[in-house]
Design a protein around this motif. Structure first.
Motif, PDB file in Angstrom:
ATOM      1  N   ASP A 133       0.833  -1.216   0.000  1.00 48.86           N
ATOM      2  CA  ASP A 133       0.000   0.000   0.000  1.00 48.86           C
ATOM      3  C   ASP A 133       0.859   1.255   0.000  1.00 48.86           C
ATOM      4  N   GLU A 134       1.891   1.251   0.834  1.00 46.12           N
ATOM      5  CA  GLU A 134       2.776   2.418   0.921  1.00 46.12           C
ATOM      6  C   GLU A 134       3.490   2.645  -0.416  1.00 46.12           C
ATOM      7  N   LEU A 135       3.973   1.579  -1.014  1.00 48.77           N
ATOM      8  CA  LEU A 135       4.701   1.718  -2.270  1.00 48.77           C
ATOM      9  C   LEU A 135       3.790   2.191  -3.396  1.00 48.77           C
ATOM     10  N   LEU A 136       2.577   1.638  -3.468  1.00 44.52           N
ATOM     11  CA  LEU A 136       1.658   2.037  -4.536  1.00 44.52           C
ATOM     12  C   LEU A 136       1.241   3.496  -4.402  1.00 44.52           C
ATOM     13  N   ALA A 137       1.038   3.951  -3.171  1.00 43.97           N
ATOM     14  CA  ALA A 137       0.690   5.366  -2.966  1.00 43.97           C
ATOM     15  C   ALA A 137       1.816   6.266  -3.448  1.00 43.97           C
ATOM     16  N   SER A 138       3.051   5.879  -3.123  1.00 40.76           N
ATOM     17  CA  SER A 138       4.210   6.663  -3.559  1.00 40.76           C
ATOM     18  C   SER A 138       4.376   6.607  -5.077  1.00 40.76           C
ATOM     19  N   LEU A 139       4.138   5.424  -5.654  1.00 35.61           N
ATOM     20  CA  LEU A 139       4.262   5.261  -7.106  1.00 35.61           C
ATOM     21  C   LEU A 139       3.237   6.124  -7.838  1.00 35.61           C
ATOM     22  N   LYS A 140       2.003   6.158  -7.332  1.00 38.97           N
ATOM     23  CA  LYS A 140       0.979   6.972  -7.988  1.00 38.97           C
ATOM     24  C   LYS A 140       1.308   8.463  -7.891  1.00 38.97           C
ATOM     25  N   ARG A 141       1.854   8.877  -6.753  1.00 39.82           N
ATOM     26  CA  ARG A 141       2.265  10.293  -6.625  1.00 39.82           C
ATOM     27  C   ARG A 141       3.341  10.616  -7.661  1.00 39.82           C
ATOM     28  N   ARG A 142       4.285   9.688  -7.814  1.00 39.80           N
ATOM     29  CA  ARG A 142       5.379   9.929  -8.758  1.00 39.80           C
ATOM     30  C   ARG A 142       4.870   9.932 -10.202  1.00 39.80           C
ATOM     31  N   MET A 143       3.964   9.007 -10.524  1.00 37.92           N
ATOM     32  CA  MET A 143       3.427   8.946 -11.885  1.00 37.92           C
ATOM     33  C   MET A 143       2.649  10.200 -12.249  1.00 37.92           C
ATOM     34  N   ALA A 144       2.049  10.852 -11.243  1.00 38.09           N
ATOM     35  CA  ALA A 144       1.281  12.073 -11.509  1.00 38.09           C
ATOM     36  C   ALA A 144       2.177  13.219 -11.967  1.00 38.09           C
ATOM     37  N   THR A 145       3.496  13.104 -11.735  1.00 40.26           N
ATOM     38  CA  THR A 145       4.425  14.163 -12.150  1.00 40.26           C
ATOM     39  C   THR A 145       5.038  13.901 -13.528  1.00 40.26           C
ATOM     40  N   LEU A 146       4.788  12.733 -14.109  1.00 38.05           N
ATOM     41  CA  LEU A 146       5.371  12.424 -15.418  1.00 38.05           C
ATOM     42  C   LEU A 146       4.727  13.278 -16.507  1.00 38.05           C
TER      43      LEU A 146
END
Length: 474
Positions: A303-316
């Motif tokens: 859960d923690e990793l997916l939340a961080s991954l989605k935040r990062r993908m939003a900046t692409l």
């Protein structure tokens, strides 16, 4: 999220002609049957140039030119061949801005990738194999290793110039001559490389470039006077080539598809792992045979990793490949976009949960938003088939044994990634993974001195490093 002003690279640094012929025996000429095809910019669908399509007679001429050049070229001392390779490497460095812009126009990849990754690696491969040219007797292949002859080489559209360098540099260093067929959708950088060969005063016939579609490649690999076939591309075409070469005595190396597992353990540095995941699947729009397209994350940190991954993908940033701020460029062709779209829709219909960040895609060209699927099982097609696009399937595991079992549960075996702070775990898990390349706490890192290749349906043979010489020596 930062707002970035447009920072376009100038197109004026590259001069694309309206039409291009075949490069045979040191000169450009049109194909004998006059057939042509168009190469387009996948970001705009604009036609860049008209290119000759080589027929059987043209392939015959190219192979004959390579055969004539083989005797004098292979007779040169290694140090003399090295001079040509060094010269090619330096010219590539001098023309790197021009070639990077050309690659982004014809392929659709972001300019910062073609500029900072592809072109430096292209030059590095020629420098590296130039260094080997006079040391072949010390490479471990016997005291007097000899070149094989004429190499027929077929390369894909995802790294047009880099795959050319992977193929041509070791072939020339070992004294072979080459007939190379670039991909139909990305022929321009190979044709510009032909001009680099002329600039380096490479003897005529040592490198020949024949452009065209799959039938041109088939003529080349089946040609009776080709001694060695090297192919990078799909597993399906690789099987056809293996069947065609069987019993002919031709040497064969195949670098085919992949469905790499990127394994994140609970002690991994999350932010670092997220950067590696993003680089592993969204680099070059996911058009990478060793892309980390299956994310295996330990359940306790999922859960923690997916939340961080989605935040990062939003900046692409998705958009113009020539903009220096762009992270994800255009899909290479309409056909590839259709395949990515179809498999993504199948993933959703099979019950996986699809997510993409909000992003506005351009109206023209071939585009696909970066996408992740959660709730994926090993039975899902998106977890088994190579999508070759910016689509990530996320699976979870509880124990290292389960991670290894899931990672190896694939017909492919090209690459894998491991994320953990424990060196002992890296070594223990890597030893059990059936993959040709295993990255630890990084992903998609390449070096000319390091061999690359796969197992199972990912092909056989190695490219790069000392191992890459072996395929071109008798």
């Amino acid at each position: 999220m930062f707002e970035y002003a447009p920072a376009p690279e100038s197109r004026s640094v590259v001069d694309i002609a309206g039409s291009y012929g075949l490069f045979i025996d040191g000169a450009f000429d049109g194909g004998k049957d006059g057939n042509v095809f168009k190469t387009v910019n996948p970001a705009t669908e604009e036609v860049l140039a008209e290119v000759s399509a080589a027929g059987p007679e043209d392939v015959d001429r190219a192979v004959a030119a390579a055969r004539r050049a083989f005797g004098p070229w292979s007779a040169l001392p290694g140090a003399e061949r090295a001079k040509y390779l060094f010269r090619i490497a330096r010219i590539i460095q001098e023309r790197s801005r021009e070639l990077a812009v050309l690659e982004s126009l014809d392929n659709g990849k972001p300019i910062k990738e073609s500029r900072d990754v592809d072109l430096p690696l292209v030059a590095a491969h020629f420098f590296y194999y130039a260094g080997w040219a006079d040391k072949l007797a010390y490479a471990g292949f016997g005291p007097d290793p000899r070149p094989i002859g004429v190499a027929g080489q077929v390369i894909p559209w995802n790294f047009p110039l880099l795959m050319l360098a992977w193929k041509i540099a070791p072939a020339l260093a070992t004294g072979n001559t080459v007939v190379l067929k670039p991909a139909e959708t990305t022929p321009l950088s190979a044709l510009f490389f032909a001009d680099v060969c002329r600039q380096a005063e490479l003897p005529p016939g040592v490198v020949n470039i024949v452009t065209g579609a799959g039938d041109t490649g088939a003529y080349l690999v089946q040609h009776p006077d080709v001694n060695k076939v090297a192919f990078t591309g799909s597993t399906e075409v690789g099987r056809e080539i293996a069947r065609a070469a069987a019993g002919t005595g031709k040497r064969l190396t195949l670098e085919l598809g992949g469905k790499a597992a990127n394994i994140v353990f609970d002690d991994a540095p999350i932010d670092q792992a997220v950067e590696g995941i993003v680089n592993g699947i969204f680099f070059n729009q996911g058009h990478v045979c060793c892309a980390g397209s299956r994310l295996l994350v330990q359940e306790s940190v999922a859960d923690e990793l997916l939340a961080s991954l989605k935040r990062r993908m939003a900046t692409l940033r998705v958009g113009d490949p020539l903009d220096k701020n762009t992270d994800i460029g255009a899909i290479n062709s309409a056909a590839q976009l259709a395949r990515i779209t179809e498999l993504s829709e199948i993933g959703a219909s099979e019950g996986a949960e699809r997510w993409s960040p909000e992003c506005t895609l351009p109206d023209r060209g071939f585009w696909f938003a970066p996408t992740i699927f959660t709730g994926v099982t090993q039975a899902h097609r998106i977890a088994r088939e190579e999508i070759f696009g910016p689509v990530l399937s996320v699976l979870t595991f509880r124990t290292p044994e389960e991670a290894v079992a899931k990672a190896n549960n694939t017909p492919y075996g090209l690459s894998a990634g491991i994320w953990t702070e424990k060196g002992s775990r890296i070594l223990a898990v890597a030893d059990k993974l059936r993959a040709g390349v295993v990255w630890a706490n990084t992903f998609n890192k390449f070096d000319p001195a390091s061999p690359f290749g796969g197992y199972k349906e990912s092909g056989y043979g190695r490219e790069g490093g000392r191992h890459g010489l072996e395929a071109y020596l008798a």
